[in-house]
Structure formats: structure tokens, C-alpha cells
Write a protein that holds these residues in place. Structure first.
Motif, PDB file in Angstrom:
ATOM      1  N   ARG A   1      -4.769  -5.265  -5.527  1.00  0.00           N
ATOM      2  CA  ARG A   1      -5.403  -4.012  -5.906  1.00  0.00           C
ATOM      3  C   ARG A   1      -6.555  -4.282  -6.864  1.00  0.00           C
ATOM      4  NH1 ARG A   1      -0.554  -2.233  -4.421  1.00  0.00           N
ATOM      5  NH2 ARG A   1      -0.348  -0.048  -3.772  1.00  0.00           N
TER       6      ARG A   1
ATOM      7  N   VAL B   1      -6.806  -0.883  -2.168  1.00  0.00           N
ATOM      8  CA  VAL B   1      -5.901  -1.953  -1.747  1.00  0.00           C
ATOM      9  C   VAL B   1      -6.668  -2.909  -0.845  1.00  0.00           C
ATOM     10  CG1 VAL B   1      -3.801  -2.510  -0.478  1.00  0.00           C
ATOM     11  CG2 VAL B   1      -3.887  -0.465  -1.915  1.00  0.00           C
TER      12      VAL B   1
ATOM     13  N   ARG C   1      -7.814   1.428   1.889  1.00  0.00           N
ATOM     14  CA  ARG C   1      -7.487   0.059   2.284  1.00  0.00           C
ATOM     15  C   ARG C   1      -8.696  -0.622   2.903  1.00  0.00           C
ATOM     16  NH1 ARG C   1      -2.317   1.201   5.943  1.00  0.00           N
ATOM     17  NH2 ARG C   1      -2.440  -1.051   6.338  1.00  0.00           N
TER      18      ARG C   1
ATOM     19  N   GLY D   1      -4.325   2.384   9.010  1.00  0.00           N
ATOM     20  CA  GLY D   1      -4.565   0.947   9.034  1.00  0.00           C
ATOM     21  C   GLY D   1      -5.420   0.478  10.182  1.00  0.00           C
TER      22      GLY D   1
ATOM     23  N   ARG E   1      -9.632  -4.545   4.556  1.00  0.00           N
ATOM     24  CA  ARG E   1      -9.122  -5.867   4.937  1.00  0.00           C
ATOM     25  C   ARG E   1     -10.245  -6.894   4.803  1.00  0.00           C
ATOM     26  NH1 ARG E   1      -6.722  -5.178  10.151  1.00  0.00           N
ATOM     27  NH2 ARG E   1      -4.987  -4.352   8.909  1.00  0.00           N
TER      28      ARG E   1
ATOM     29  N   PRO F   1       0.820  -1.218   0.000  1.00  0.00           N
ATOM     30  CA  PRO F   1       0.000   0.000   0.000  1.00  0.00           C
ATOM     31  C   PRO F   1       0.849   1.261   0.000  1.00  0.00           C
ATOM     32  CG  PRO F   1      -0.797  -1.571   1.630  1.00  0.00           C
ATOM     33  CD  PRO F   1       0.497  -2.109   1.131  1.00  0.00           C
TER      34      PRO F   1
ATOM     35  N   GLU G   1      -6.370  -5.961   1.623  1.00  0.00           N
ATOM     36  CA  GLU G   1      -5.477  -6.772   2.451  1.00  0.00           C
ATOM     37  C   GLU G   1      -6.179  -8.098   2.739  1.00  0.00           C
ATOM     38  OE1 GLU G   1      -4.350  -4.622   5.922  1.00  0.00           O
ATOM     39  OE2 GLU G   1      -3.544  -2.909   4.805  1.00  0.00           O
TER      40      GLU G   1
ATOM     41  N   ILE H   1      -1.616  -8.911  -0.566  1.00  0.00           N
ATOM     42  CA  ILE H   1      -2.143  -7.639  -1.066  1.00  0.00           C
ATOM     43  C   ILE H   1      -2.691  -7.836  -2.477  1.00  0.00           C
ATOM     44  CG2 ILE H   1      -1.579  -5.255  -1.687  1.00  0.00           C
ATOM     45  CD1 ILE H   1      -1.505  -5.758   1.292  1.00  0.00           C
TER      46      ILE H   1
END
Length: 319
Positions: free
Chosen positions: A176, A144, A106, A125, A108, A100, A146, A174
Motif C-alpha cells: 500500500r 493497493v 488497485r 480486478g 498492478r 485489498p 499488486e 501486495i
């Protein structure tokens, strides 16, 4: 399950693998066609060689059986072709899994038996809030993802938006993705993970940026329910549902199952296998094992029809 997702007008099932809808799916699509073309070319060469070996002139058959051609065709040719494809493929898709960068959004996603835990993260994060089985993103922005696993190996795959990456216990990968147009994009766990693996689907919903910000603000706050639906909360409490599920703004704070804070706003139930409405919610609570055998939510046959109506109406109101 039908070829058309009946509870979303834009998502298809199974998800089309060669119809990219974003810049990170494009390279994967290109690589796929290159591999198809190379496989076809190699098959054609092998068939020609086989035809010459079986029906060609004697001098051709002698050459095809020679040691030199065996070394070239059986060793040198595969090494050169496969090495070239490996280097080309890695170069074409390496940007899909980069770490990232500052300012990138982001999310997850944790694979669990047999559903998806989705956590939206801030710039540092830290978790802002959770959802389940749906990933919401803004159109035209790189996101992104995760990828974690809470139990066994799963695999996150939304073919129209990016490639496929495994979710491995104890390791964070990861990926994208980006959508060029608003809509719903179907996804699937693409690594056999036991039990109802085939029923572990998900949906990525791409919003216009303004609509996405509205959605984020709403999801960040507890859902409001009317007092007329309060009996459903009481059923939820007496049945012990709060031991596994969280509902923001209430006493229910279980972590084992999906967060239900805004479950009424989701498109599907059971990780993509049912449309989300009061009737399907009641059926899922009553006997989820018949609908999705092997999932980790127990059936509740002890609830009466009235109790099922109350609790499903209350959950549907959590938007």
C-alpha cells in the motif's frame, strides 16, 4: 545521473529514504530510526566492553572473560534485542501488505528486464488500460499495488510513499502507498536483477483527485494524432515496432514491450533515465543500447534522420 531529477521539479535522485510523504512511509521511517538508535546503542556497549577489556582494572577484565557474561552478552542479549525488534517492526508495518479491501484502488505493477509494466484495474480486478514506468495516483487515497515479476526477482521501492517489497516470479505481493501532497516521487528497483539494474527507475505521480480523474479518462481512450504526423505511423509499421508495442486505436498490438498508447504524455523514457521529448525519443529509437546497455529493445541504425524525426514526432503526439 545528477542528484536532482532534471526533468521533474519535485522528484529527487536518488530518492530520499528518510523523508516520508505519506502515512505508509511514516512507520518505515520510524522503524529505521529505531534500528539506527539500537545499532548505535549496541555499538557503544561493545566499545565500552572492549575498552574495559583492554585498559580496565584486572577485576573487570576477569569478569568480561567469565562464562556467565559470555552467555549473557553473546547469546541472551542478542536474542532478546533482535526478537523485540522483530515483533515491533512487524507490528508497525503489518498494515502495509494487507490484502485489498472492497473499494480500494488497485494498480498492478509487473517488473520486467528492465522496466515496469503498469496496469490500472477496476473494482473486480480486471485491467482497464496499461502504462509503463509511471504510476499515477490520487492525493490522499490509499492505493493497493499488486506486485508481479515477468522474469527474475525485482523489488518495488518508492521510499517517500511506502516500504520496499520484492517482486517474485509466480507470486503476487501486495504493497500500500499514499501521497499526502501532489508531486512526483522517485522510485527504483531495489533488488539486483542483472544488466542495467541501476537504470530501472520509476516515478509515482500524485494528482489532486479531480486532476486524477481527468487523467484516467484521457488514458482510457485512444490518443488522437493529427494527419500531418501520419508518416511517423508508417515508419513505425515498416520497422516492425507494432510486433512488440501496442498503440490503442491502431493495428499495433504487440505485448512484449511497453504500451505506447499515450507515450507522449510520460515524463521519462527508458524507465526514468531520459526526459521525454522528440529529440530523446529519436535517440532512444536509433540506439537505445548505447543509452541503456543490455535493455531488450534493439537499435535501429537503418532508419534515416527523416524517418527518425517522423516516428518520434508521431510518438510524441500520442498524449
Amino acid at each position: 545521473m545528477s542528484s536532482r531529477n532534471s526533468f521533474d521539479g519535485t522528484a529527487t535522485w536518488p530518492p530520499p529514504a528518510l523523508d516520508p510523504a505519506g502515512p505508509f512511509a511514516g512507520p518505515v521511517n520510524t522503524l529505521s530510526w529505531v534500528l539506527f538508535a539500537m545499532a548505535g546503542s549496541v555499538l557503544l556497549i561493545v566499545l565500552i566492553a572492549l575498552a574495559l577489556a583492554l585498559f580496565g582494572p584486572r577485576r573487570w577484565r576477569a569478569k568480561l572473560g567469565g562464562q556467565k557474561l559470555v552467555w549473557i552478552g553473546g547469546f541472551a542479549f542478542p536474542v532478546v534485542v533482535l526478537t523485540a525488534l522483530l515483533i515491533y517492526g512487524l507490528g508497525l508495518t503489518s498494515h502495509l501488505t494487507q490484502e485489498p479491501q472492497p473499494g480500494e484502488m488497485r494498480i498492478r505493477v509487473t517488473g520486467e528486464m528492465w522496466w515496469w509494466r503498469v496496469a490500472y484495474l477496476d473494482d473486480q480486478g480486471r485491467e482497464r488500460f496499461q502504462d509503463a514506468n509511471e504510476v499515477h495516483i490520487p492525493v490522499g487515497e490509499t492505493v493497493v499495488i499488486e506486485l508481479d515479476s515477468a522474469d527474475v526477482i525485482h523489488s518495488f521501492w518508492v521510499p517517500r510513499l511506502s516500504g520496499k517489497v520484492d517482486m517474485i516470479p509466480g507470486r503476487r505481493n501486495i504493497l500500500r502507498l499514499q501521497a499526502d501532497q501532489p508531486g512526483a516521487y522517485g522510485g527504483q528497483c531495489a533488488e539486483y536483477c542483472g544488466g542495467p539494474h541501476a537504470l530501472m527507475g520509476l516515478v509515482v505521480v500524485a494528482h489532486d483527485p479531480a486532476a486524477f480523474q481527468t487523467w484516467m479518462q484521457k488514458q482510457s481512450q485512444p490518443a488522437l494524432t493529427t494527419t500531418s504526423l501520419a508518416p511517423g505511423a508508417d515508419v513505425f509499421r515498416r520497422a516492425g515496432c507494432g510486433a512488440c508495442h501496442t498503440v490503442a486505436g491502431t493495428e499495433f498490438n504487440g505485448l512484449a514491450g511497453p504500451d505506447l498508447s499515450h507515450v507522449g504524455s510520460r515524463r521519462t523514457l527508458g524507465a526514468g533515465i531520459l526526459p521525454n521529448n522528440q529529440g530523446t525519443m529519436a535517440g532512444w529509437i536509433s540506439d537505445s543500447q548505447t543509452i541503456k546497455p543490455g535493455n531488450r529493445m534493439p537499435a535501429y541504425p537503418v532508419l534515416t534522420g527523416e524517418e527518425l524525426r517522423d516516428v518520434s514526432a508521431w510518438l510524441e503526439s500520442l498524449k
